[in-house]
Design a protein around this motif. Structure first.
Motif, PDB file in Angstrom:
ATOM      1  N   ASP A 107      -4.111   0.509  -2.057  1.00 39.17           N
ATOM      2  CA  ASP A 107      -3.683  -0.683  -2.705  1.00 39.17           C
ATOM      3  C   ASP A 107      -2.649  -0.547  -3.991  1.00 39.17           C
ATOM      4  N   LEU A 129      -4.636   4.570   3.097  1.00 37.99           N
ATOM      5  CA  LEU A 129      -4.228   3.410   2.392  1.00 37.99           C
ATOM      6  C   LEU A 129      -4.811   3.079   1.210  1.00 37.99           C
ATOM      7  N   LYS A 160       0.704  -1.311   0.040  1.00 35.10           N
ATOM      8  CA  LYS A 160      -0.232   0.027  -0.145  1.00 35.10           C
ATOM      9  C   LYS A 160       0.792   1.333  -0.088  1.00 35.10           C
TER      10      LYS A 160
END
Length: 101
Positions: free
Chosen positions: A65, A63, A8
């Protein structure tokens, strides 16, 4: 059973300009290629906490990915891919510099 942690980056919007920014090891960048890729869940949580506390610089930190199979991180979700390309209005931001639009 919890889902395995995937790489992330911490992303947010710059408070004054509104641009999409990414947390690096030493600050913030408008380039996803310069983002610090986090591969440890505890480290990612700490970096996110640091980002959220920077209320004078950023808004909406979270966050996101990324795929790390290439040389630079690549968003794995459509929303993040769209955000990384800059605003959809060609008159300003990252897309202003593109010569093919």
């Amino acid at each position: 059973m919890p889902k395995p942690f995937t790489p992330k980056v911490v992303t947010a919007n710059a408070l004054l300009e509104g641009d999409v920014i990414y947390q690096t090891a030493t600050g913030w960048s408008r380039s996803l290629a310069e983002a610090e890729v986090l591969t440890d869940e505890a480290d990612a949580d700490l970096r996110l906490i640091e980002a959220v506390q920077q209320v004078d610089m950023v808004v909406g930190a979270y966050l996101a990915d990324v795929d790390t199979s290439g040389d630079t991180p690549i968003p794995t979700h459509f929303r993040e891919d769209f955000r990384a390309k800059g605003p959809s209005n060609y008159a300003h931001g990252q897309q202003e510099a593109l010569s093919n639009v």
